[in-house]
Design an enzyme around this catalytic site. Structure first.
Site: not given
Ligand SMILES: [Zn+2]
Length: 379
Positions: A184, A268, A350
């Protein structure tokens, strides 16, 4: 497999003058080509091809004889770069290509072939320029591909050589949840892993950023274009350069350790959440940092036979409980921790997001690209 090797060059004064001519000619051809493309794009929604541009380049060279002093393949390299910029635009990876300026931070030109590397004497021979002193601090074996010569606005010269070592990329191994890591990316931390590790931005980088802000304030108080203004401008360029070096070093070490320690890395697509409240400067700098970090992850995965799974942006990564799947819409942006109302598990915001990224990627949910293995098989 292709690998790039970058070396510092030390051209003599007269060689610097030829380099300047090359940079100028490449900008000229690039901007000329861009004009042609814009014109044809406006007329029929389709830009003129590189092949047609290279044909017209012959006429352009007749009208501008000074272009003949520059290696012709380097000029054609400019139309190739332009073509790439348009490809990225059509794939929606980039904005519409812009014109190149003398004021850009880095000037560069390509040398596709006909150059020589002499490791014994620390020299590289470039067409129409000759032997240039180069610090060849590491050797390589393989076929020479395109080289790129560049100059920074702090007056440093580099050459980056693409080499094909003729070897096949390593065979990918199967993987399991245990050998997969989710990342992340954030602003508070540079990144957080699904294993619960938080990696901060390095301290020297923070110090340099503080200094940069201070020096930029000084610049704004000076008269634009004056001697003092120019001096201050160079000072700022040097800080930018240091920031870039520290960041590159940090990212190389971090990406290498992540790729070496795991079989699969799930991330991501470039994540800009939480950045809105921050200063413009911090935004642009972290932004650049992330995308170049992802590039390093991508090519290192290929080198070491690892797999990179990339997810589309999805908000639930922070809002879904990684333990029971409960969707918690009540989480605020500033909230670093939360307790799941359903299963009562306590989450670090997170780490929970990183775990979700790992699990979603392995489930093929919201997966947009895979670098490496084409099929995901859980062992
Ligand atoms: Zn839960």
């Amino acid at each position: 497999m292709f690998r790039a090797y970058k070396y510092r060059m030390y051209p003599k004064r007269e060689q610097k003058d030829i380099f300047t001519k090359f940079f100028g000619a490449i900008r000229f051809v690039y901007n000329w080509g861009l004009e042609q493309k814009i014109r044809t794009y406006k007329e029929n929604d389709k830009a003129i091809s590189r092949f047609a541009l290279n044909n017209e380049l012959v006429t352009l060279k007749k009208e501008n004889t000074w272009l003949n002093e520059v290696y012709s393949q380097s000029l054609q390299g400019a139309t190739l770069n332009l073509e790439d910029a348009f490809k990225r635009f059509y794939r929606k990876q980039n904005d519409f290509p812009g014109f190149k300026s003398k004021k850009n931070r880095v000037q560069s030109f390509n040398v596709p072939q006909h150059y020589k590397v002499d490791f014994d004497n620390n020299m590289i021979r470039l067409p129409k320029i000759g032997w240039v002193k180069t610090k060849l601090h590491r050797t390589f074996k393989g076929k020479l591909k395109t080289a790129t010569v560049s100059m920074t606005n702090t007056d440093k010269y580099y050459i980056s050589i693409l080499v094909d070592d003729g070897e096949e990329p390593p065979v990918k191994m199967g993987f399991s949840k245990g050998t997969t890591i989710g990342l992340d990316m954030g602003l508070t931390q540079f990144l957080t892993t699904s294993d619960g590790v938080k990696v901060d931005n390095p301290r020297p980088l923070k110090q340099q950023l503080k200094r940069l802000k201070c020096e930029q304030r000084k610049l704004s108080r000076k008269e634009r274009g004056s001697n003092n203004w120019n001096k201050q401008k160079l000072k700022i360029s040097k800080i930018h350069e240091r920031i870039c070096n520290v960041r590159e070093d940090f990212q190389h070490k971090l990406s290498k350790s992540i790729v070496c320690e795991n079989q699969v890395i799930a991330i991501e697509k470039l994540n800009i959440k939480g950045m809105i409240r921050n200063h413009y400067l911090a935004q642009s700098i972290s932004d650049v940092g992330w995308s170049s970090f992802m590039k390093k992850l991508k090519y290192k995965c290929e080198w070491y036979g690892k797999t990179l799974l990339q997810l589309g942006l999805f908000e639930p990564s922070t809002k879904i409980c990684s333990n029971c799947g409960y969707h918690n819409n009540g989480i605020k942006l500033h909230q670093r921790e939360w307790i799941c109302p359903n299963c009562e598990k306590r989450h670090d915001r997170d780490i929970n997001a990183a775990v979700n990224i790992r699990d979603f990627a392995l489930d093929k949910q919201n997966l947009i690209s895979t670098v490496g293995t084409t099929e995901i098989k859980l062992l």
